[in-house]
Design an enzyme around this catalytic site. Structure first.
Site, PDB file in Angstrom:
ATOM      1  N   HIS A 240      35.026  46.068  30.754  1.00 43.75           N
ATOM      2  CA  HIS A 240      35.997  46.730  31.360  1.00 43.75           C
ATOM      3  C   HIS A 240      37.489  46.348  31.002  1.00 43.75           C
ATOM      4  O   HIS A 240      37.947  45.655  31.621  1.00 43.75           O
ATOM      5  CB  HIS A 240      35.848  46.559  33.036  1.00 43.75           C
ATOM      6  CG  HIS A 240      36.418  47.871  33.968  1.00 43.75           C
ATOM      7  ND1 HIS A 240      35.954  49.051  33.788  1.00 43.75           N
ATOM      8  CD2 HIS A 240      37.539  48.076  34.521  1.00 43.75           C
ATOM      9  CE1 HIS A 240      36.706  49.885  34.609  1.00 43.75           C
ATOM     10  NE2 HIS A 240      37.760  49.124  35.026  1.00 43.75           N
TER      11      HIS A 240
ATOM     12  N   TYR B  53      42.236  30.319  41.831  1.00 47.57           N
ATOM     13  CA  TYR B  53      42.058  29.623  43.020  1.00 47.57           C
ATOM     14  C   TYR B  53      40.696  29.835  43.688  1.00 47.57           C
ATOM     15  O   TYR B  53      40.108  28.929  44.488  1.00 47.57           O
ATOM     16  CB  TYR B  53      43.171  29.684  44.105  1.00 47.57           C
ATOM     17  CG  TYR B  53      44.510  28.994  43.653  1.00 47.57           C
ATOM     18  CD1 TYR B  53      44.624  27.756  42.989  1.00 47.57           C
ATOM     19  CD2 TYR B  53      45.703  29.740  43.521  1.00 47.57           C
ATOM     20  CE1 TYR B  53      45.787  27.190  42.689  1.00 47.57           C
ATOM     21  CE2 TYR B  53      46.865  29.396  43.170  1.00 47.57           C
ATOM     22  CZ  TYR B  53      46.881  28.027  42.648  1.00 47.57           C
ATOM     23  OH  TYR B  53      48.317  27.483  42.110  1.00 47.57           O
TER      24      TYR B  53
ATOM     25  N   ARG C 183      35.826  56.628  36.190  1.00 46.06           N
ATOM     26  CA  ARG C 183      36.643  55.461  36.734  1.00 46.06           C
ATOM     27  C   ARG C 183      36.616  55.833  38.616  1.00 46.06           C
ATOM     28  O   ARG C 183      36.667  54.829  39.015  1.00 46.06           O
ATOM     29  CB  ARG C 183      38.038  55.979  36.281  1.00 46.06           C
ATOM     30  CG  ARG C 183      39.012  54.411  36.921  1.00 46.06           C
ATOM     31  CD  ARG C 183      40.369  54.643  36.038  1.00 46.06           C
ATOM     32  NE  ARG C 183      40.214  54.354  34.792  1.00 46.06           N
ATOM     33  CZ  ARG C 183      41.304  54.646  33.899  1.00 46.06           C
ATOM     34  NH1 ARG C 183      42.568  54.404  34.281  1.00 46.06           N
ATOM     35  NH2 ARG C 183      41.247  54.416  32.558  1.00 46.06           N
TER      36      ARG C 183
END
Length: 485
Positions: A74, A118, A28
């Protein structure tokens, strides 16, 4: 019944905690030294590549891309993945962005990006250089979290991403803090090492002289900063670039240190002036726009510009300390790297990739040449081929007869039987002869490459020169040496 073993609680806690810590470090938080990416970043680029979300295609909604990443590779929170995606698109965070973003992708003032529904994204050309040759068996693949997909362990990058974009990460008991560098300088260092096998850290420090931050600024290269390059740990001081406008009695800040929030910096200056900790300032205007940063600090008539600058460096984030901790993983191995080790590890990795790519290309060429040889035999014995096919009761019988009578392999016979009869002509014969010659040339070339480490190094050098020519840009960060370089 399963065996019950008595284990001391402290031993089990220690073993379990170490296992957990390593899983966080490797899986990670800490980048891989080879491609310079953390797992989430690698999965982002790979998912976009598999989606066909490349620089020459229309952008896709960030929500679509984020969903693909979470669903296949993921399985973590969408906000965490989206934040990592946005980071790869921010030109004030990355020296060379790997994702091209459309819409509000956040700002140096700390403004958050627009919602993922967006904004739109696609890979940059540079990111695609990191993914090239992925389909040529150059890197290992492993099953994803639910064994429904395959994902690469590391990308076969042509780009020294860790050095040019830097990295940061905090795991259990360890941290990484690597500054970004100028791409042209890093490419020159790689080419120097390829030409000088006995190069030292000091040799490379004459080429990669210091960091090059996307936000510019001034890096003070003290002995501690140089230790970061020599030993993998150190720290450097980064200052804002401040120009004095004597005519209008003001200071103009055109660049700020890497990672500093501009609006918070301006706010802190105002508060310090009000508290009279900083004196000599009568007004301040943030005139920054899309063309760049511009903070005008108007001075009192009796103020000394040098004294005000020193106060700003002392009390605000106009001057910061950037730690250099060159910690990275290579597979499951965690270690610290100096500059020479970072460059040589990348070169060794490229040698491995070029070798595996050449082996793949050689095998493909040999397999195709084998088929072409079979087709040429079929054209030369077209009457016999037609006779055998027509007299056979089924495909299996025709295959066995063709193999026995023409001395062909099973793959060659399958290719002959799959070919339309109309293609077995003189014209096709000349086409196949031409293809056979090209394939023979390819086979000879790849055999030479695999037999010569010098040829592999020459390929790496040529590719890194191309990367430099395509993506280099002038240095942004000014270096000031306070110690002997």
């Amino acid at each position: 019944m399963a065996e019950i073993r008595k284990v001391a609680v402290e031993d089990e806690m220690q073993r379990s905690y170490i296992d957990y810590a390593m899983s966080v470090i490797v899986g990670r938080a800490i980048p891989d030294v080879r491609d310079g990416l953390k797992p989430v970043q690698r999965r982002i680029l790979y998912a976009m590549y598999k989606l066909g979300n490349t620089h020459d295609k229309p952008t896709k909604k960030s929500a679509r891309v984020t969903g693909e990443i979470i669903g296949k590779y993921h399985p973590h929170g969408d906000i965490a993945v989206y934040d990592a995606l946005v980071h790869l698109a921010q030109d004030f965070s990355m020296n060379h962005v790997l994702v091209e973003g459309q819409g509000n992708m956040g700002s140096i003032d700390g403004d958050p990006p627009a919602a993922m529904r967006y904004t739109e994204v696609r890979l940059t050309r540079l990111a695609e250089e990191m993914l090239e040759d992925l389909d040529k068996e150059t890197v290992p693949f492993v099953p994803n979290f639910d064994n429904t997909e395959q994902e690469p362990v590391v990308l076969p990058t042509k780009v020294p991403n860790l050095l040019i974009n830097g990295a940061g990460g905090i795991a259990v008991g360890v941290a990484t803090s690597m500054p970004p560098h100028n791409l042209a300088e890093v490419c020159d260092a790689i080419m120097y090492l390829l030409e000088h096998k006995d190069a030292t850290v000091e040799d490379l420090l004459k080429i990669v002289k210091g960091p090059d931050f996307p936000t510019g600024g001034i890096a003070i290269m003290s002995g501690s900063a140089l230790n970061g390059y020599r030993f993998g740990r150190g720290q450097l001081t980064v200052r804002a670039k401040i120009n004095v406008d004597e005519k209008n009695k003001k200071l103009i800040v055109s660049e700020i240190p890497y990672g500093v929030n501009k609006s918070q910096l301006v706010k802190s200056i105002v508060e310090l002036v009000k508290a009279k900790i900083i004196t000599g300032i009568r007004d301040l205007h943030d005139e920054s726009d899309k063309s760049g940063i511009s903070i005008s600090i108007y001075l009192a008539n009796d103020a000394s510009p040098e004294q005000v600058i020193n106060q700003l460096y002392k009390h605000t984030q106009m001057e910061i300390t950037f730690p250099i901790i060159n910690l990275a993983v290579k597979g499951n191995d965690l270690r610290s790297y100096n500059l020479l080790q970072l460059v040589s590890t990348f070169v060794d990795y490229r040698r491995e990739i070029v070798k595996k790519r050449s082996e793949y290309e050689l095998r493909v060429a040999q397999e195709r040449a084998h088929i072409v040889e079979g087709l040429l035999v079929a054209i030369a014995n077209i009457d016999k081929v037609v006779e055998i096919v027509r007299s056979s009761g089924e495909t299996a019988e025709a295959k066995s007869k063709l193999m026995a009578e023409l001395g062909l392999s099973e793959k060659q016979v399958e290719a002959i039987l799959d070919m339309r009869l109309g293609r077995l002509t003189k014209l096709e014969h000349s086409t196949l002869e031409s293809e056979k010659k090209q394939l023979d040339d390819k086979i000879a070339y790849y055999q030479q490459v695999l037999a010569s480490p010098e040829k592999i190094d020459a390929i790496i050098k040529q590719e890194i020169q191309e990367i430099k020519q395509k993506y280099q840009r002038p240095r942004r960060t000014e270096l000031v040496f306070m110690a002997q370089p």
